[in-house]
Design an enzyme around this catalytic site. Structure first.
Site: not given
Ligand SMILES: Nc1ncnc2c1ncn2[C@@H]1O[C@H](COP(=O)(O)OP(=O)(O)O)[C@@H](O)[C@H]1O
Ligand SMILES: CC(=O)N[C@@H](CCC(=O)OP(=O)(O)O)C(=O)O
Length: 261
Positions: A8, A11, A42, A160, A215
């Protein structure tokens, strides 16, 4: 299925993934494994929403999705990000096919809570034979997280949870979350291994928040006999899938008991 590795790509990191990263995915396939990429997007969705002056907010890492937000998310994920990933794999010497969860009914979903989140879906079934057919043709499936219910209504799916559902249904050997941090951080340090029990506690005390919540929840749902650990790693690392040498956090069901003879 043995040898399937679901990767995975978040974004948060996708625009910075290196050529070496994509080459490591292609090399993995050439060494006999079957990689599948599920991507997010995202930040790119946020950018277009901002340009279009459409408001959106997150609840525990999930984006509240109105019709306008859904249209925007679908355009960005399926139109832009998906084709960028397919192109990067091509440039790294691989053959990839981009799909959304609506294509071939790859991801059937149901709404999580329409009243609170709008068009946000959770996967209830995966067309695994479509994915295995593509892999048999030596194609790397690249999946955008938009799903459909059985009436053809589209839903925005957290990437995720899409990756976890695909890994679980295919009985994948590995699930790797590639993101913008080294792993799960606690007091500024990256944890090497965490268990399901520890995760519950870290969510409760706020150590794990925001985008890390979907995640770890997805990881916990995926842990089975075939898939005994899930890895969270930084997109800056270039050796995805090489067991043993990858730095990050491994999520396991429970700590191994020490037996003394
Ligand atoms: N305990 C933690 N350890 C690391 N990152 C965390 C934690 N809790 C929250 N985060 C946040 O989660 C983010 C990753 O999730 P997200 O921004 O949705 O990334 P992705 O787009 O890769 O799914 C990190 O950048 C951080 O801001
Ligand atoms: C329902 C929901 O939250 N959908 C996400 C889909 C994209 C995604 O999951 O992107 P990341 O991996 O960057 O988090 C969104 O709209 O952002």
């Amino acid at each position: 299925m043995k040898d399937i590795v679901v990767i995975k790509c978040g974004g948060s990191t996708i625009a910075e993934l290196s050529t070496e990263f994509f080459k490591s995915v292609v090399n993995m396939q050439q060494s006999g494994k079957h990689p599948i990429i599920v991507h997010g997007g995202g930040p790119a969705i946020n950018q277009l929403l901002q340009k279009l002056d459409i408001k959106s907010e997150f609840v525990d890492g999930l984006r509240k999705t109105t019709e306008d937000v859904l249209d925007t998310a679908e355009m960005v994920l399926c139109g832009k990000v998906n084709k960028q990933v397919v192109t990067s794999l091509y440039q790294a010497g691989g053959q990839a096919v981009g799909l959304s969860g609506c294509d071939g009914k790859l991801l059937e979903v149901r709404p999580i809570n329409e009243g609170m989140l709008g068009y946000v879906g959770e996967p209830i079934s995966v067309n695994t034979s479509l994915l295995t057919s593509l892999m048999d043709l030596q194609m790397i499936p690249v999946i955008a997280p938009i799903g459909m219910n059985n009436e053809g209504v589209h839903y925005n799916v957290n990437a995720d949870s899409a990756a976890a559902a695909i890994a679980k249904e295919l009985e994948a050997e590995q699930l790797v979350f590639v993101t913008d941090v080294d792993g799960i951080l606690k007091d500024g340090k990256c944890l090497d291994k965490v268990t399901a029990e520890e995760i519950e506690a870290y969510i409760a005390d706020g150590t794990i928040y925001g985008g890390m919540i979907p995640k770890v929840k997805a990881a916990l749902l995926t842990l089975t006999d075939s898939l005994q650990s899930v890895m969270i790693m930084n997109g800056k690392s270039t050796n995805v899938g090489k067991n043993g040498s990858v730095q990050g956090t491994t999520i396991i069901k429970t700590k191994m008991k020490q037996f003394v003879s």
